[in-house]
Structure formats: C-alpha cells, structure tokens
Design a protein around this motif. Structure first.
Motif, short mmCIF file in Angstrom:
data_model
loop_
_atom_site.label_atom_id
_atom_site.label_comp_id
_atom_site.label_asym_id
_atom_site.label_seq_id
_atom_site.Cartn_x
_atom_site.Cartn_y
_atom_site.Cartn_z
N GLU A 46 30.31 59.41 15.21
CA GLU A 46 29.62 58.10 15.76
C GLU A 46 30.49 57.57 16.42
O GLU A 46 30.45 56.77 17.39
N MET A 47 31.63 56.79 15.83
CA MET A 47 32.49 55.74 16.01
C MET A 47 33.33 56.44 17.19
O MET A 47 33.50 55.74 18.42
N ILE A 261 18.16 44.25 22.73
CA ILE A 261 18.32 44.81 21.34
C ILE A 261 18.01 46.07 21.36
O ILE A 261 16.91 46.72 21.66
N LEU A 262 19.09 47.06 20.92
CA LEU A 262 18.67 48.69 21.10
C LEU A 262 19.25 49.39 20.03
O LEU A 262 20.07 48.71 18.94
N ASP A 263 18.76 50.48 19.70
CA ASP A 263 19.23 51.21 18.57
C ASP A 263 20.53 51.99 18.69
O ASP A 263 20.73 52.89 19.48
N GLY A 264 21.55 51.41 17.91
CA GLY A 264 22.73 51.81 18.11
C GLY A 264 23.09 53.25 17.40
O GLY A 264 24.10 54.01 17.46
N ARG A 265 21.92 53.83 16.67
CA ARG A 265 22.12 55.11 16.23
C ARG A 265 21.67 56.19 16.99
O ARG A 265 22.28 57.27 17.07
N ALA A 266 21.23 55.81 18.19
CA ALA A 266 20.86 56.69 19.42
C ALA A 266 22.10 57.15 20.26
O ALA A 266 22.89 56.20 20.38
N PRO A 267 22.39 58.47 20.48
CA PRO A 267 23.59 58.73 21.11
C PRO A 267 23.72 58.18 22.24
O PRO A 267 22.85 58.23 23.12
N ASN A 268 24.95 57.72 22.69
CA ASN A 268 25.14 57.15 24.12
C ASN A 268 24.18 56.06 24.25
O ASN A 268 23.88 55.83 25.62
N ALA A 269 23.82 55.13 23.32
CA ALA A 269 22.76 54.21 23.66
C ALA A 269 23.27 53.01 24.73
O ALA A 269 22.60 52.51 25.52
N CYS A 270 24.51 52.68 24.66
CA CYS A 270 25.02 51.74 25.87
C CYS A 270 25.03 52.38 27.02
O CYS A 270 24.66 51.81 28.19
#
Length: 286
Positions: A46-47, A261-270
């Motif tokens: 994930e990093m 405000i978004l879920d950082g666990r989601a792949p490619n969230a940014c």
C-alpha cells in the motif's frame, strides 16, 4: 505478422485515460496537500501504491505536498523503550522523554520510509519537518498535555522552492516553539495549516473510513461548511470525524479551495478523487 485481439479490459483502460483528460488539464499547476496515515503506512504494497500515485501526480503537473502521521509507530517505540504514557481526558501527555521519541520516529523512521518509497517510484522526494526552514512555529496547545503544539506561524517559502525544483515535500508533523522547544502536532491539523498557507487547490485527508456519513449512514459526496456545522450540532457528525471536519472548515476559511475526506484504504484513492467523475470521498467546499 503478429496479431492481437483487443479485449475489454484494454478498451476500458484506454477509455478511462481519455476521460481523465479534462481533469489532467484542470489540475495542471495545482497545489494538492495530502495527509497520509492510517493502516496504509504499515503495509509495503500500500505504501508503494501511494508513492506511485504521488509520483504520477507530479508527472502530470500537480504540485503534491505530503504530510504524514505515525501514531502506531510512536506507540510501538514507546512500548519498546518502556516509556509509560499518561493521559488527560483521553489525550496523551507528551512529556520531554516522549517528545524525543516522537521526533525520532516521525522525522526519522516514518518520514524517510515515505521519502524512500516515492523515490523508488521515480519521484524526487525531500523529507523535512515543521522545524526545518522555520516552516511551522507553534504555541503550546494545552499545558496539561505537555509538548503538544498548535501552528501559529507557517512560512511556506521552502515549499515553493521545492516545488520550483519539481521536488515532492514529505513533512513530519513537528514544529518549533518560540523558545526553541519541539512540539508534536496533530497530523490533520498540520496538513490543514500548511494547505491554508499555500492556498492549496485541494486538501486530501486520507482516513480509515469512507467519508462523512449522513443520518442514514450513507456517504455524502459533497457538503458545504454550513451543512458540516449543522450535522455536528445535531450529532450526526461525531467522534473522530469531528476533528477532521474541523480541520476542513479551518482550511477552507484559510483559503483552501476544497477539502476531501476520503478512504485511504481504497486503491489509488487520490487518483480516483482527482481524475475521475465520481471521486472517492466527501468533498467539502464553500
């Protein structure tokens, strides 16, 4: 002659890239501050995925600034060194011994791990804390909590210099007091203060939840500051979401165009948030 059949996945990928064009144009030259933390910091894959997204953003003209946390790593090191913590109203007291560990972990292990991950993906990351180049000067938040600070003066000239050099700042949430003390700063608060000083186009607060939820439990994709205040007063926004929405409101009042405000666990969230129609969290703007 070699022939190749076009499959649906390839066509969908090409369509996604094509649909991203207006957003790529929209964010060229924009400053985006990203608060990175949570479980993703402890997972190598994930990093690496996060780092790849940041490098891609820089590659297509965005000026990303990463601010990170590191609470779990601090707790693990305090336990390892057998440093006992005291708490006041559920908040850790950061005494002289604790703040030394905090600085060692945040400016050392955590910061350099993120820098290394970004550089490994082809970026040019530079690690620093709020103590560098007088970036963040703090006042003590509460004497009962010890060396915990609230940003009072933010000088972002060093960040402009790094952006001009196409470098990616990675900032540990520490600041200097007016007498040279070291203060620990809440990561969200730090990100909000820096985003406001930069007049950033976006502040992305990566969390371990999907976003701001309404009374029915559904994630709200777009909100105004007045709606946030009403939902907080009625108790719909509660618990750990309160400080995040407060950070959002302060950032918008300080000149940030919008906060997500978004879920950082989601792949490619940014990337989902910046470059697709549907986004990836709760957008807050005036």
């Amino acid at each position: 002659m070699k022939t190749q059949n076009m499959n649906r996945d390839w066509i969908a990928t090409a369509r996604t890239l094509s649909q991203a064009l207006p957003y790529l144009q929209r964010y060229t030259g924009a400053t985006v501050v990203i608060k990175f933390g949570g479980n993703a910091m402890g997972d190598d894959e994930e990093m690496a995925s996060f780092a790849r997204d940041i490098v891609l953003m820089r590659q297509v003209g965005v000026k990303p600034v990463v601010v990170h946390g590191g609470g779990p790593m601090i707790n693990a090191m305090l336990d390892k060194l057998e440093i006992k913590s005291e708490f006041v109203n559920g908040k850790r007291v950061t005494d002289a011994a604790t703040v030394e560990v905090v600085e060692m972990v945040l400016s050392g292990r955590v910061n350099k791990r993120i820098v290394q991950a970004i550089n490994a993906e082809g970026g040019k990351a530079v690690g620093l804390s709020g103590k560098d180049a007088k970036l963040v000067t703090c006042d003590q938040t509460n004497p009962d909590l010890g060396f915990v600070g609230t940003p009072s003066d933010v000088d972002v000239s060093v960040l402009h210099d790094l952006a001009a050099a196409e470098a990616i700042p990675v900032i540990a949430p520490l600041g200097a007091g007016r007498k040279g003390e070291t203060f620990n700063i809440n990561g969200d608060t730090m990100a909000g203060a820096i985003a406001a000083a930069l007049k950033a186009d976006r502040l992305l607060l990566l969390t371990d939840v999907e976003g701001v939820k309404g009374a029915d439990g559904e994630v709200l994709t777009e909100l105004t500051p007045d709606q946030i205040r009403d939902m907080t007063a009625s108790g719909v926004i509660a618990g750990g979401m309160i400080p995040k929405t407060e950070t959002a409101l302060n950032a918008i009042e300080g000149g940030v165009r919008a906060v997500v405000i978004l879920d950082g666990r989601a792949p490619n969230a940014c990337l989902l948030e910046l470059y697709t129609d549907h986004g990836a969290g709760s957008l807050i703007r005036a």
